[in-house]
Write an enzyme that holds these catalytic residues in place. Structure first.
Site, PDB file in Angstrom:
ATOM      1  N   CYS A  93      -1.873  -2.005 -15.935  1.00 29.56           N
ATOM      2  CA  CYS A  93      -1.909  -0.938 -14.938  1.00 29.56           C
ATOM      3  C   CYS A  93      -1.290  -1.383 -13.609  1.00 29.56           C
ATOM      4  O   CYS A  93      -1.353  -0.672 -12.623  1.00 29.56           O
ATOM      5  CB  CYS A  93      -3.318  -0.413 -14.720  1.00 29.56           C
ATOM      6  SG  CYS A  93      -4.435  -1.682 -14.123  1.00 29.56           S
ATOM      7  N   HIS A 125       0.829  -1.199   0.000  1.00 33.41           N
ATOM      8  CA  HIS A 125       0.000   0.000   0.000  1.00 33.41           C
ATOM      9  C   HIS A 125       0.868   1.255   0.000  1.00 33.41           C
ATOM     10  O   HIS A 125       0.677   2.173  -0.793  1.00 33.41           O
ATOM     11  CB  HIS A 125      -0.927  -0.024   1.223  1.00 33.41           C
ATOM     12  CG  HIS A 125      -1.768   1.203   1.348  1.00 33.41           C
ATOM     13  ND1 HIS A 125      -1.384   2.274   2.118  1.00 33.41           N
ATOM     14  CD2 HIS A 125      -2.934   1.551   0.754  1.00 33.41           C
ATOM     15  CE1 HIS A 125      -2.305   3.220   2.003  1.00 33.41           C
ATOM     16  NE2 HIS A 125      -3.255   2.799   1.196  1.00 33.41           N
TER      17      HIS A 125
END
Ligand code: PEP
Ligand code: MG
Length: 875
Positions: free
Chosen positions: A831, A454
């Site tokens: 992506c 993250h």
């Protein structure tokens, strides 16, 4: 015929870099064009690979080296160990890609007591002869036998002190003789045997040491950072010595044909009189600028200038050269395309085009895309950085330089930044809740997590410096402190991070802001002419999207909508939705979010100025959104008219043993179609509104459904999206084109791509999850054991940073082939984080993707890498 492992310099040329290494190929080329090069031979990189295969230099290679020595003796008219005319050589490494300072060099090889006596007498230069011998013992002991340099340096310092002198060159022949004896005694004390006298034994020892140095820890790290495979091996160059320590009319130096820091066209460099190469590097004495050579030896300087110009014209690039002057005679020891800063790289490339030396296409090819990073982010003041020791090293997860006071929570980061403090947020790992604190910090340091954790993903998106996965830290978040390398750090202590190298420094290193010059635009414009793939960005806010468009992005390839739900004005409604008991309650909560979400998308559409925008529907498991602090839980309970216990029970019920393989992605839309419906409404209404206000933008949104693994599953969700979208369009009485596609993140989706493609207008490869699911490595935890994989040479690269072309790549190829077979109009992108990595981009170009999508600050890197890939592919 058996393989040729040894080439005389006269047998090679510049095109043989793979076999002879950069140094060997260029020594051969300089020989061919008639420059003064001491002669010798190169042992090939294949010999090095063979050495690692056999665990020794095999007989065949030994025989060829023997033949090389005989030929070298013929060419030079000197003989190894000869008492009449002894041959002395240097032994240097030289890989295919230059790796400055990473591997080993041994000078003055071939000396022993007898040979020293001979050359001292014969030349009448005893001081020089003694100096060479003590240098040789020192280097051989250090490099070949790994007796630390420091023992010898201590002996030199002691001798200088006893003689009352400060400089090495003030030591007499007698002093140096005594030093050599002391060195040999030190060698025997450490190794247990006498220092070798036989020049052949010395030579084989040195060659082996160079091969070995290919696997030393610093070379391994450098290779990983620079994408150089271990399998390339290093060549070894054995070259006749030229002696810069011969006299005061001798010397040695290094020079660049242009300034490697700025790119300015002027001769740069330095030299030392009466010295050998290592003295310049070791900083034993302060060298003089190269321009001073003009005063000391004008005719040599003039010749050197000519050589520089010949070399630049020959290689059509800025050269970095090493030379030695022996008794006013110039010898060239090396030339290579010089390493340079990103700023210099752009200037040199543009200047060379303007000077007619290269074409724009060649200019595009000569810039390392990874280098551009430093142009777009703040960097450390190089002078201070050089003087600051590295405290620890972890993953360079998001480039840039950050210096500030340590804080341990996102709230503190926000608070401290609001009162003007520069802070570095240090966390075990970050979570979506930390987003605002991350925005306020100069940099982020985490103890856990890899390149797609993250912290890494979000920091790259924001262009904030991040170093992740620093396992050396022992963290005590609760008490706001941690220990690193034996030192305790508390809240407010200063720390600095380099997000490109992953280095961590104690204290504050001043930073310098990025500046982008005119050359950047010229190179980018050329790159855009050659590339065939589009470059989009991963962005979730209009600000990030606008930045990416400014940096040349052609739309958004991934908007992670979940990031929007953490904004302060909507997290409460989202939590209400999660805790709702009935469909009605859930829909009520979603109704509150809908207008905000619509506004988000309007902002993105406007920022993207008509370029395509791909909006991905909610992806992470719901437990990521629930509160963790007691205070927030109590607030939620109150607003939901539930007890704290009831809320806690709901939170507990969301717990999953394997959340990354759990209730997330389109599975959320299967169980709660109302979420997908709300998001569809928001997308379509936003597009209609923006088109009405700005018809020239002609928005046709792309809706992306994440984590599909099954065609029926995807069809179920797609049908919901299409029904709602069509209803919205019909109600608005307008015409709007839109697309619905999916991410390929699960191996099963790739393997059944023909069926999947029947319900998808596009595929976008989510290679973060695809890598995770293909290897079965957790993207958040793999960092903990990957170092062991590098050490054991199981892996050379982090598969979350560099696409695994063999496995994950194979799945991508299968998906493309099957997908296109059943839906020829299918368009294709990537992506995952690999979309911003140059080697992965080259692969994407090869397999026929239409676009790559990466974080905003990587867009220029991707543009350049895509251009290079296209040029290479047409070659
Ligand atoms: C991916 O998995 O590659 C991806 C882009 O999605 P995320 O990183 O949000 O899981
Ligand atoms: Mg994913």
């Amino acid at each position: 015929m058996s393989k040729k492992y040894v080439y005389l310099f006269s047998e090679g040329n510049a095109s043989m870099r793979e076999l002879l290494g950069g140094k060997g190929a260029n020594l051969a080329e300089m020989t061919n064009i008639g420059l003064p090069v001491p002669q010798g031979f190169t042992i090939t990189t294949e010999a090095c690979t063979q050495y690692y295969e056999d665990g020794k230099i095999n007989d065949e290679i030994m025989n060829q080296i023997e033949e090389g020595i005989v030929k070298m003796e013929e060419i030079t008219g000197k003989k190894f160990g000869d008492l009449e005319n002894p041959l002395l050589v240097s032994v240097r490494s030289g890989a295919r890609a230059s790796m400055p300072g990473m591997m080993d060099t041994i000078l003055n090889l071939g000396l022993n007591e007898e040979v020293v006596e001979v050359i001292a007498k014969k030349t009448g230069n005893e001081r020089w002869a003694r100096d060479c011998y003590r240098r040789f013992i020192q280097m051989y002991s250090d490099v070949v036998m790994e007796v630390g340099k420091k023992y010898f340096e201590a002996l030199i310092d002691k001798m200088k002190e006893e003689r009352g002198v400060t400089q090495d060159i003030e030591l007499t022949a007698g002093d140096l003789k005594e030093l050599a004896d002391q060195f040999k005694a030190e060698y025997k004390a450490k190794i247990g045997v006498d220092f070798p006298d036989d020049p052949k034994e010395q030579l084989y020892g040195a060659i082996k040491a160079v091969f070995r140095s290919w696997d030393n820890p610093r070379a391994n790290v450098y290779r990983r950072d620079n994408d150089i495979p271990f399998s390339w091996g290093t060549a070894v160059n054995v070259q006749e010595m030229a002696f810069g320590n011969w006299s005061d009319e001798s010397g040695t130096g290094v020079a660049f044909t242009r300034d490697p820091a700025t790119g300015e066209k002027k001769l740069m460099g330095e030299f030392l009189i009466n010295a050998q190469g290592e003295d310049v590097v070791a900083g034993v004495r302060t060298p003089q600028p190269i321009s001073a050579l003009k005063d000391v030896m004008p005719e040599v300087f003039e010749q050197f200038e000519k050589v520089c110009s010949i070399l630049e014209n020959h290689y059509h690039d800025m050269q970095d050269m090493e030379f030695t002057i022996q008794d006013r005679k110039l010898y060239m020891l090396q030339t290579r395309n010089g390493k340079r800063t990103a700023k210099a790289a752009l200037k040199v490339a543009c200047d060379l085009v303007d000077e007619g030396m290269i074409t724009p296409k060649e200019a595009v090819l000569m810039i390392d895309p990874r280098n551009l990073d430093t142009l777009l982010h703040p960097t450390f003041d190089q002078k201070v950085l050089k003087e600051t020791p590295v405290l620890s090293k972890a993953l360079g997860a998001s480039p840039g330089a950050a210096a500030g006071k340590i804080v341990f929570t996102a709230e503190d980061a926000k608070e401290w930044a609001a009162r003007g403090e520069k802070v570095v947020l240090v966390r075990l790992e970050t979570s979506p809740e930390d987003i605002e604190g991350m925005k306020s910090a100069q940099g982020i340091l985490t103890v856990r997590g890899g390149m797609t954790s993250h912290a890494a993903v979000v920091a790259r998106g924001m262009g904030t410096c991040c170093v992740s996965g620093c396992g050396d830290i022992t963290m005590d978040e609760e008490n706001k402190r941690f220990t690193l390398k034996g030192k305790e750090y508390r809240e407010g202590d200063p720390i600095s991070l380099d997000g490109s190298t992953g280095n961590i420094y104690d204290g504050i290193i001043p930073t310098v802001d990025a500046t982008i010059g005119g050359e950047f635009g010229r190179i980018m414009a050329w790159a855009d002419e050659y590339r065939t793939m589009n470059v989009r960005t991963n962005a979730d806010t209009p600000k990030d999207a606008a930045k990416a468009i400014e940096l040349g992005a052609q739309g958004i390839g991934l908007c992670r909508t979940e990031h929007m739900f953490f904004e302060a004005d909507r997290i409460a409604a989202f939590r209400e939705m999660i805790c709702a008991d009935t469909l009605e309650e859930r829909e009520n909560a979603l109704d509150k979010i809908l207008p905000m979400q619509q506004k988000d998308f309007e902002g993105l559409f406007k920022a993207c100025k008509g370029y395509p925008v791909t909006i991905r529907f909610l992806d992470p498991p719901l437990h990521e959104f629930v509160p963790t602090e007691e205070e927030d839980i109590a607030l939620l309970a109150e607003s939901q008219r539930k007890t704290v216990e009831q809320i806690k029970a709901i939170i507990d019920s969301l717990h999953e043993f394997n959340p990354m393989m759990g209730h997330r992605g389109l599975r959320l839309a299967v169980t709660y179609p109302e979420i997908a419906k709300m998001q569809t409404r928001a997308v379509i209404r936003a597009a209609i509104k923006v088109n009405k206000e700005n018809p020239e933008l002609n928005i046709s949104p792309e809706i992306m459904i994440p984590l599909a693994g099954d065609a029926t599953e995807l069809k179920y969700v797609k049908d919901i999206v299409v029904a709602v979208a069509d209803e919205e369009i019909k109600n608005a009485g307008v015409k709007l084109d839109y697309e619905v596609g999916t991410m390929i993140e699960i191996p099963r989706a790739a393997l059944t791509a023909d069926d999947i493609a029947k319900n998808a207008d596009f595929f976008c490869f989510g290679t973060n999850d695809l890598t995770q699911m293909t290897y079965g490595f957790s993207r958040d935890d793999a960092g903990k054991f990957l170092n062991a994989y590098y050490d054991r040479k199981i892996f050379e690269q982090d598969p979350f940073a560099k696409l695994d072309q063999i496995g994950v790549g194979k799945l991508m190829k299968i998906a493309i082939q099957l997908g296109k077979e059943s839906n020829p109009n299918l368009h294709l992108g990537i992506c995952g984080e690999h979309g911003g990595d140059p080697t992965s981009i080259e692969f994407c170009n090869k397999i026929g993707l239409d676009y790559v999508s990466c974080s905003p600050y990587r867009v220029p890197i991707a543009r350049l890498a895509a251009a290079q890939a296209a040029i290479k592919q047409t070659k």
